[in-house]
Design a protein around this motif. Sequence first.
Motif, PDB file in Angstrom:
ATOM      1  N   LEU A 355       0.867  -1.171   0.000  1.00 37.80           N
ATOM      2  CA  LEU A 355       0.000   0.000   0.000  1.00 37.80           C
ATOM      3  C   LEU A 355       0.902   1.219   0.000  1.00 37.80           C
ATOM      4  CD1 LEU A 355      -2.781  -0.820   2.647  1.00 37.80           C
ATOM      5  CD2 LEU A 355      -2.903  -1.074   0.169  1.00 37.80           C
ATOM      6  N   ILE A 356       0.635   2.171  -0.906  1.00 35.82           N
ATOM      7  CA  ILE A 356       1.459   3.375  -0.947  1.00 35.82           C
ATOM      8  C   ILE A 356       0.577   4.612  -0.849  1.00 35.82           C
ATOM      9  CG2 ILE A 356       3.311   2.275  -2.277  1.00 35.82           C
ATOM     10  CD1 ILE A 356       2.273   3.786  -4.739  1.00 35.82           C
ATOM     11  N   ASP A 357       1.123   5.625  -0.250  1.00 40.44           N
ATOM     12  CA  ASP A 357       0.432   6.908  -0.125  1.00 40.44           C
ATOM     13  C   ASP A 357       0.366   7.548  -1.508  1.00 40.44           C
ATOM     14  OD1 ASP A 357      -0.083   9.700   0.201  1.00 40.44           O
ATOM     15  OD2 ASP A 357       0.513   9.535   2.308  1.00 40.44           O
ATOM     16  N   PRO A 358      -0.836   7.798  -2.033  1.00 34.52           N
ATOM     17  CA  PRO A 358      -0.942   8.359  -3.388  1.00 34.52           C
ATOM     18  C   PRO A 358      -0.277   9.720  -3.537  1.00 34.52           C
ATOM     19  CG  PRO A 358      -3.076   7.554  -2.630  1.00 34.52           C
ATOM     20  CD  PRO A 358      -2.167   7.551  -1.451  1.00 34.52           C
ATOM     21  N   ALA A 359      -0.201  10.469  -2.450  1.00 34.12           N
ATOM     22  CA  ALA A 359       0.372  11.812  -2.522  1.00 34.12           C
ATOM     23  C   ALA A 359       1.895  11.792  -2.496  1.00 34.12           C
ATOM     24  CB  ALA A 359      -0.160  12.661  -1.368  1.00 34.12           C
ATOM     25  N   THR A 360       2.476  10.906  -1.669  1.00 34.41           N
ATOM     26  CA  THR A 360       3.927  10.919  -1.485  1.00 34.41           C
ATOM     27  C   THR A 360       4.649   9.748  -2.134  1.00 34.41           C
ATOM     28  OG1 THR A 360       3.810   9.641   0.574  1.00 34.41           O
ATOM     29  CG2 THR A 360       3.563  12.060   0.744  1.00 34.41           C
ATOM     30  N   GLU A 376      -2.906   3.252  -2.063  1.00 27.35           N
ATOM     31  CA  GLU A 376      -3.114   2.558  -3.334  1.00 27.35           C
ATOM     32  C   GLU A 376      -2.536   1.154  -3.244  1.00 27.35           C
ATOM     33  OE1 GLU A 376      -2.361   2.751  -8.174  1.00 27.35           O
ATOM     34  OE2 GLU A 376      -1.342   4.205  -6.869  1.00 27.35           O
ATOM     35  N   LEU A 377      -3.309   0.174  -3.700  1.00 30.20           N
ATOM     36  CA  LEU A 377      -2.897  -1.220  -3.668  1.00 30.20           C
ATOM     37  C   LEU A 377      -2.021  -1.536  -4.873  1.00 30.20           C
ATOM     38  CD1 LEU A 377      -3.188  -4.102  -2.418  1.00 30.20           C
ATOM     39  CD2 LEU A 377      -5.211  -4.376  -3.888  1.00 30.20           C
ATOM     40  N   LEU A 378      -0.859  -2.118  -4.620  1.00 31.48           N
ATOM     41  CA  LEU A 378       0.043  -2.593  -5.664  1.00 31.48           C
ATOM     42  C   LEU A 378       0.216  -4.094  -5.499  1.00 31.48           C
ATOM     43  CD1 LEU A 378       0.709   0.522  -5.565  1.00 31.48           C
ATOM     44  CD2 LEU A 378       3.046  -0.092  -6.183  1.00 31.48           C
ATOM     45  N   CYS A 379       0.297  -4.817  -6.617  1.00 29.95           N
ATOM     46  CA  CYS A 379       0.426  -6.278  -6.575  1.00 29.95           C
ATOM     47  C   CYS A 379       1.544  -6.744  -7.490  1.00 29.95           C
ATOM     48  CB  CYS A 379      -0.875  -6.955  -7.000  1.00 29.95           C
ATOM     49  SG  CYS A 379      -2.300  -6.590  -5.960  1.00 29.95           S
ATOM     50  N   ARG A 380       2.261  -7.782  -7.040  1.00 35.84           N
ATOM     51  CA  ARG A 380       3.312  -8.393  -7.856  1.00 35.84           C
ATOM     52  C   ARG A 380       3.196  -9.899  -7.754  1.00 35.84           C
ATOM     53  NH1 ARG A 380       9.431  -7.066  -6.204  1.00 35.84           N
ATOM     54  NH2 ARG A 380       8.816  -8.337  -4.390  1.00 35.84           N
ATOM     55  N   GLY A 381       3.316 -10.580  -8.891  1.00 32.02           N
ATOM     56  CA  GLY A 381       3.233 -12.032  -8.878  1.00 32.02           C
ATOM     57  C   GLY A 381       3.232 -12.594 -10.285  1.00 32.02           C
ATOM     58  N   PRO A 382       3.173 -13.921 -10.405  1.00 33.20           N
ATOM     59  CA  PRO A 382       3.246 -14.565 -11.722  1.00 33.20           C
ATOM     60  C   PRO A 382       1.993 -14.364 -12.566  1.00 33.20           C
ATOM     61  CG  PRO A 382       2.808 -16.182 -10.019  1.00 33.20           C
ATOM     62  CD  PRO A 382       3.094 -14.901  -9.311  1.00 33.20           C
ATOM     63  N   ALA A 393       4.205   3.268 -23.114  1.00 37.80           N
ATOM     64  CA  ALA A 393       3.984   4.398 -22.200  1.00 37.80           C
ATOM     65  C   ALA A 393       2.923   4.047 -21.164  1.00 37.80           C
ATOM     66  CB  ALA A 393       3.578   5.637 -22.991  1.00 37.80           C
ATOM     67  N   ALA A 394       1.822   3.445 -21.631  1.00 38.61           N
ATOM     68  CA  ALA A 394       0.761   3.054 -20.695  1.00 38.61           C
ATOM     69  C   ALA A 394       1.248   1.964 -19.748  1.00 38.61           C
ATOM     70  CB  ALA A 394      -0.463   2.584 -21.465  1.00 38.61           C
ATOM     71  N   THR A 395       2.081   1.053 -20.253  1.00 40.95           N
ATOM     72  CA  THR A 395       2.633   0.002 -19.400  1.00 40.95           C
ATOM     73  C   THR A 395       3.486   0.613 -18.293  1.00 40.95           C
ATOM     74  OG1 THR A 395       2.656  -1.569 -21.248  1.00 40.95           O
ATOM     75  CG2 THR A 395       4.031  -2.098 -19.344  1.00 40.95           C
ATOM     76  N   ARG A 396       4.321   1.591 -18.651  1.00 43.11           N
ATOM     77  CA  ARG A 396       5.184   2.231 -17.644  1.00 43.11           C
ATOM     78  C   ARG A 396       4.369   2.974 -16.590  1.00 43.11           C
ATOM     79  NH1 ARG A 396       8.415   3.263 -22.278  1.00 43.11           N
ATOM     80  NH2 ARG A 396       7.477   5.330 -22.509  1.00 43.11           N
ATOM     81  N   GLU A 397       3.207   3.463 -16.969  1.00 40.76           N
ATOM     82  CA  GLU A 397       2.373   4.190 -16.014  1.00 40.76           C
ATOM     83  C   GLU A 397       1.845   3.291 -14.901  1.00 40.76           C
ATOM     84  OE1 GLU A 397      -0.810   6.303 -17.849  1.00 40.76           O
ATOM     85  OE2 GLU A 397       0.503   7.551 -19.078  1.00 40.76           O
ATOM     86  N   VAL A 398       1.610   2.009 -15.220  1.00 40.59           N
ATOM     87  CA  VAL A 398       1.002   1.123 -14.213  1.00 40.59           C
ATOM     88  C   VAL A 398       1.979   0.134 -13.610  1.00 40.59           C
ATOM     89  CG1 VAL A 398      -1.286   1.309 -15.253  1.00 40.59           C
ATOM     90  CG2 VAL A 398       0.198  -0.586 -15.913  1.00 40.59           C
ATOM     91  N   MET A 399       3.163  -0.032 -14.198  1.00 41.95           N
ATOM     92  CA  MET A 399       4.134  -0.996 -13.685  1.00 41.95           C
ATOM     93  C   MET A 399       5.322  -0.269 -13.054  1.00 41.95           C
ATOM     94  SD  MET A 399       2.902  -4.022 -14.289  1.00 41.95           S
ATOM     95  CE  MET A 399       4.365  -4.935 -13.851  1.00 41.95           C
ATOM     96  N   THR A 400       5.704  -0.700 -11.853  1.00 42.29           N
ATOM     97  CA  THR A 400       6.894  -0.146 -11.224  1.00 42.29           C
ATOM     98  C   THR A 400       8.131  -0.878 -11.745  1.00 42.29           C
ATOM     99  OG1 THR A 400       6.895  -1.683  -9.356  1.00 42.29           O
ATOM    100  CG2 THR A 400       5.544   0.314  -9.146  1.00 42.29           C
ATOM    101  N   ASP A 401       9.297  -0.315 -11.482  1.00 36.82           N
ATOM    102  CA  ASP A 401      10.530  -0.924 -11.967  1.00 36.82           C
ATOM    103  C   ASP A 401      10.775  -2.301 -11.359  1.00 36.82           C
ATOM    104  OD1 ASP A 401      10.997   1.308 -13.509  1.00 36.82           O
ATOM    105  OD2 ASP A 401      12.369   2.251 -12.070  1.00 36.82           O
ATOM    106  N   GLY A 403       8.399  -4.492 -10.688  1.00 38.94           N
ATOM    107  CA  GLY A 403       7.403  -5.481 -11.095  1.00 38.94           C
ATOM    108  C   GLY A 403       6.049  -5.400 -10.441  1.00 38.94           C
ATOM    109  N   TYR A 404       5.779  -4.351  -9.682  1.00 43.66           N
ATOM    110  CA  TYR A 404       4.459  -4.200  -9.074  1.00 43.66           C
ATOM    111  C   TYR A 404       3.492  -3.520 -10.034  1.00 43.66           C
ATOM    112  CZ  TYR A 404       5.946  -5.529  -4.351  1.00 43.66           C
ATOM    113  OH  TYR A 404       6.388  -6.222  -3.263  1.00 43.66           O
ATOM    114  N   LEU A 405       2.255  -4.000 -10.040  1.00 41.67           N
ATOM    115  CA  LEU A 405       1.196  -3.380 -10.826  1.00 41.67           C
ATOM    116  C   LEU A 405       0.413  -2.420  -9.937  1.00 41.67           C
ATOM    117  CD1 LEU A 405      -0.538  -3.559 -13.581  1.00 41.67           C
ATOM    118  CD2 LEU A 405      -2.112  -4.869 -12.159  1.00 41.67           C
ATOM    119  N   ARG A 406       0.278  -1.189 -10.385  1.00 40.04           N
ATOM    120  CA  ARG A 406      -0.549  -0.206  -9.676  1.00 40.04           C
ATOM    121  C   ARG A 406      -2.010  -0.478 -10.040  1.00 40.04           C
ATOM    122  NH1 ARG A 406       2.615   4.121  -7.920  1.00 40.04           N
ATOM    123  NH2 ARG A 406       4.706   4.220  -8.846  1.00 40.04           N
TER     124      ARG A 406
END
Length: 527
Positions: A355-360, A376-382, A393-401, A403-406
């Motif tokens: 869970l991450i603070d959307p503001a910070t 905000e809930l982030l998930c990582r897995g197979p 560009a859209a992929t980078r917006e939702v994926m962290t470096d 491997g977590y999906l926003r």
Amino acid sequence: MFGSPYPDVDIPNVSIYDYLFTGLADHELDTIALIDGPTGAQTTYRALIAQIDGVAGALAARGIGTDTVVALLCPNTPAFASVFHGILRAGAIVTTINSLATEEDIQKQLTDSKATWFITVSPLLAGAKAAAASVGIVDDHLIVIDGAEGHTSLRDLLSEGATPPTVSFDPATHLAVLPYSSGTTGLPKGVMLSHRNLVANVEQSRPIIVVGEGDRVLAFLPFFHIYGMTVLLNLAVRQRATLVTMPKFDFVEFLRIMQDEKCSYVFIAPPVAVALAKHPLVDQYDLSSVHTILSGAAPLDGRLAQAVADRLGVRMIQGYGMTELSPVSHAIPDDRPDLELSSVGMTLPNIQCRLIDPATGDDIEVPSEGVSIPGELLCRGPNVMLGYLGNDAATREVMTDDGYLRTGDIATVNADGVVTIVDRLKELIKYKGYQIAPAELEALLLTHPSIADAAVIGVPDDEGQEVPKAFVVLQAGSELDEAGVMDFVAEHVAPYKKVRRVQFTDAIPKSSSGKILRKDLRAAEAA
């Protein structure tokens, strides 16, 4: 980071076909796999596998292979399972199309997915044929499952008796399906899901969503949607349950089929829960065979869930996910009747969450007791997608470096790992489980000559379900009224995307960069 209280599961490195359909025992092969709800016609696992192999062989004989994208536009019928898995058995990629899609919607998806073959049914042929012709798919590449003059049918494919091909690919990287999703915002995008993604999510779901051999699973939620594809079709098949299909939703037929076919496990979306809790017709049917109802696709109110559980005497549970997660990440486990029905339960095995603070952007700690603050809930897995087709560009917006999906959803987690969705960061509107991108409706509204500017948000209707509301700035001198706005949108979109509320305004609130401030519109709506 927090994960599942359940141990990780082993995920076979195989195709979805091999995972679901190889190594069945004789008693499993003779089990009923599919029942056509309207007619009662039955298909055993032995017959289903033979049909899948026959479709795969016939498609391979036509040159369809690992580089081919095949579009599938078909309601929930037993034939869907044969054709869908036949395409995958041939090594090709399936892009599933919403049965309510307009000709324009179909054309966009065919173009974006680069589909070169199209399989549909005769009731949907007119729109499919026009869309196919517009992108250069010829009649020889347009198969009509139930038959139509000038087109190959499913019976034609099966009568050829072609041997299924031997195909080789890496299940972790080879695409299986391309469903379309708007993600957390924007226009629909092709979600690239590999064979491993599909295999993983079924295997991850099995300890939590306990469908068993002997269960009869009512399947009216569409197989073209990832919820129906994974949680109904693939999970039920993996568990050797029986799927009872409904090609379209009708509440009376829904109740009749549950009663007559003695369905035991039913997957729904929240609008159906409203009817099950309140509609007087329910009392006219014997639904005693049902032991569990799982709601997904949109948030379910805990009080409504309890009302259904009390009225029908069933276990009522809720799950959570999104197309980009193949789709399930959380569900109330079968063995945890103590959990709040308003929660989405526990994290599935092999998934890590934050869970991450959307503001910070800072991580929110899991509390040692009580409930966390929202984040905000982030998930990582197979089960996390490979990305959006042709849209880095859209992929980078939702994926962290890492491997977590926003997810774009705001959640809390308690000390026991129970997750509850409390709000939405993303802009998508969820109407009866369908995704609606505000940007798509806004772009359409701006094509009307009498509309100077527009914004769309989701607002609750009388039953607490989210519906699209348009804020419209008219051109000077225009006499366009609310009905005119709604009729204009209805002429160009699938029925579920229609604007159902309209408010005229002098200006649309926007940031200095020109981005629509939907939070301001939502705040004004709630005031």
